[in-house]
Design a protein around this motif. Sequence first.
Motif, PDB file in Angstrom:
ATOM      1  N   ALA A 291       0.808  -1.217   0.000  1.00 17.60           N
ATOM      2  CA  ALA A 291       0.000   0.000   0.000  1.00 17.60           C
ATOM      3  C   ALA A 291       0.843   1.270   0.000  1.00 17.60           C
ATOM      4  O   ALA A 291       0.296   2.363  -0.042  1.00 17.60           O
ATOM      5  N   ASP A 292       2.151   1.137   0.044  1.00 17.80           N
ATOM      6  CA  ASP A 292       3.016   2.313   0.085  1.00 17.80           C
ATOM      7  C   ASP A 292       3.659   2.523  -1.286  1.00 17.80           C
ATOM      8  O   ASP A 292       4.357   1.642  -1.784  1.00 17.80           O
ATOM      9  N   PRO A 293       3.447   3.695  -1.902  1.00 18.84           N
ATOM     10  CA  PRO A 293       4.019   3.932  -3.230  1.00 18.84           C
ATOM     11  C   PRO A 293       5.519   4.243  -3.204  1.00 18.84           C
ATOM     12  O   PRO A 293       6.143   4.310  -4.258  1.00 18.84           O
ATOM     13  N   ASP A 294       6.089   4.391  -1.998  1.00 19.84           N
ATOM     14  CA  ASP A 294       7.475   4.848  -1.915  1.00 19.84           C
ATOM     15  C   ASP A 294       8.479   3.852  -1.345  1.00 19.84           C
ATOM     16  O   ASP A 294       9.675   4.044  -1.502  1.00 19.84           O
ATOM     17  N   GLN A 295       8.004   2.813  -0.630  1.00 20.64           N
ATOM     18  CA  GLN A 295       8.986   1.900  -0.032  1.00 20.64           C
ATOM     19  C   GLN A 295       8.531   0.454  -0.143  1.00 20.64           C
ATOM     20  O   GLN A 295       7.340   0.171  -0.202  1.00 20.64           O
ATOM     21  N   PRO A 296       9.497  -0.476  -0.161  1.00 15.36           N
ATOM     22  CA  PRO A 296       9.150  -1.898  -0.207  1.00 15.36           C
ATOM     23  C   PRO A 296       8.424  -2.331   1.064  1.00 15.36           C
ATOM     24  O   PRO A 296       8.546  -1.694   2.115  1.00 15.36           O
ATOM     25  N   LEU A 297       7.678  -3.401   0.945  1.00 15.37           N
ATOM     26  CA  LEU A 297       6.983  -4.037   2.058  1.00 15.37           C
ATOM     27  C   LEU A 297       7.723  -5.331   2.357  1.00 15.37           C
ATOM     28  O   LEU A 297       7.875  -6.177   1.473  1.00 15.37           O
ATOM     29  N   ASP A 298       8.230  -5.478   3.580  1.00 16.53           N
ATOM     30  CA  ASP A 298       8.942  -6.682   3.984  1.00 16.53           C
ATOM     31  C   ASP A 298       8.113  -7.441   5.001  1.00 16.53           C
ATOM     32  O   ASP A 298       7.682  -6.863   6.013  1.00 16.53           O
ATOM     33  N   CYS A 299       7.906  -8.740   4.733  1.00 14.85           N
ATOM     34  CA  CYS A 299       7.077  -9.565   5.607  1.00 14.85           C
ATOM     35  C   CYS A 299       7.724 -10.923   5.850  1.00 14.85           C
ATOM     36  O   CYS A 299       8.526 -11.397   5.049  1.00 14.85           O
ATOM     37  N   VAL A 300       7.323 -11.537   6.951  1.00 16.10           N
ATOM     38  CA  VAL A 300       7.640 -12.930   7.233  1.00 16.10           C
ATOM     39  C   VAL A 300       6.345 -13.715   7.029  1.00 16.10           C
ATOM     40  O   VAL A 300       5.288 -13.311   7.510  1.00 16.10           O
ATOM     41  N   LEU A 301       6.418 -14.815   6.298  1.00 14.68           N
ATOM     42  CA  LEU A 301       5.266 -15.666   6.008  1.00 14.68           C
ATOM     43  C   LEU A 301       5.407 -17.004   6.710  1.00 14.68           C
ATOM     44  O   LEU A 301       6.501 -17.571   6.728  1.00 14.68           O
ATOM     45  N   VAL A 302       4.300 -17.507   7.246  1.00 18.70           N
ATOM     46  CA  VAL A 302       4.280 -18.850   7.838  1.00 18.70           C
ATOM     47  C   VAL A 302       3.002 -19.526   7.360  1.00 18.70           C
ATOM     48  O   VAL A 302       1.919 -18.933   7.449  1.00 18.70           O
ATOM     49  N   ARG A 303       3.136 -20.744   6.837  1.00 19.21           N
ATOM     50  CA  ARG A 303       1.966 -21.504   6.385  1.00 19.21           C
ATOM     51  C   ARG A 303       1.930 -22.826   7.116  1.00 19.21           C
ATOM     52  O   ARG A 303       2.956 -23.396   7.477  1.00 19.21           O
ATOM     53  N   SER A 304       0.705 -23.335   7.280  1.00 19.23           N
ATOM     54  CA  SER A 304       0.472 -24.513   8.118  1.00 19.23           C
ATOM     55  C   SER A 304       0.814 -25.836   7.451  1.00 19.23           C
ATOM     56  O   SER A 304       0.512 -26.889   7.998  1.00 19.23           O
ATOM     57  N   ASP A 305       1.429 -25.822   6.301  1.00 18.57           N
ATOM     58  CA  ASP A 305       1.875 -27.060   5.671  1.00 18.57           C
ATOM     59  C   ASP A 305       3.086 -26.741   4.821  1.00 18.57           C
ATOM     60  O   ASP A 305       3.347 -25.593   4.480  1.00 18.57           O
ATOM     61  N   ASN A 306       3.804 -27.772   4.473  1.00 17.10           N
ATOM     62  CA  ASN A 306       5.023 -27.637   3.718  1.00 17.10           C
ATOM     63  C   ASN A 306       4.761 -27.530   2.216  1.00 17.10           C
ATOM     64  O   ASN A 306       5.623 -27.135   1.463  1.00 17.10           O
ATOM     65  N   GLU A 307       3.581 -27.908   1.785  1.00 19.35           N
ATOM     66  CA  GLU A 307       3.245 -27.849   0.368  1.00 19.35           C
ATOM     67  C   GLU A 307       2.956 -26.411  -0.044  1.00 19.35           C
ATOM     68  O   GLU A 307       2.295 -25.680   0.673  1.00 19.35           O
ATOM     69  N   ALA A 308       3.395 -26.037  -1.215  1.00 23.29           N
ATOM     70  CA  ALA A 308       3.152 -24.680  -1.728  1.00 23.29           C
ATOM     71  C   ALA A 308       1.847 -24.683  -2.512  1.00 23.29           C
ATOM     72  O   ALA A 308       1.844 -24.781  -3.728  1.00 23.29           O
TER      73      ALA A 308
END
Length: 171
Positions: A126-143
């Motif tokens: 949502a920011d036009p000026d800077q990158p968005l950095d996130c950590v993702l966690v999913r409940s299974d190993n499959e993508a």
Amino acid sequence: MADDHAHHPQDHAHDHTHDERWKHDGVRVIKGDRLDPNTAQTPGMFRQAAINHARVGAQKIWAGTVTIEPNAKTGVHHHGALESVIYVVRGRARMRWGERLEYVAEAEAGDFIFVPPYVPHQEINADPDQPLDCVLVRSDNEAVVVNITDVEPVEKPEAVYWVDPIHRPPE
């Protein structure tokens, strides 16, 4: 009265090779500069795996990072039966969800986002000026990623606020 639950050293005569594997394969530290970019990529985004089956033998969880360029966004998709958690490290995330992306919420650094199974959604920087950095966690190993191409987004998503005893709607 005899203690039916007493443990004796001879009761633990197990295969020591298997029992002691935890000493070497137990806790794993994945250095931030050693993440694996061999993951599904989306234009304007850079994903890296930290924890998965290939890297650490994880059976029920996937974790990694994503950097989303200013104004970049995913297509509409869901992750099947998986639950997802997104932790915003830096920047401002906008999440749209619903059959027509009719709902929207924003999160900033320090906020967590929960995405339930099968929820059609779109992730947006949502920011036009800077990158968005996130950590993702999913409940299974499959993508699991199911792309949805026939969504007609509504023009103005409805704002939905997380309201509980701690979080009140804006005045």
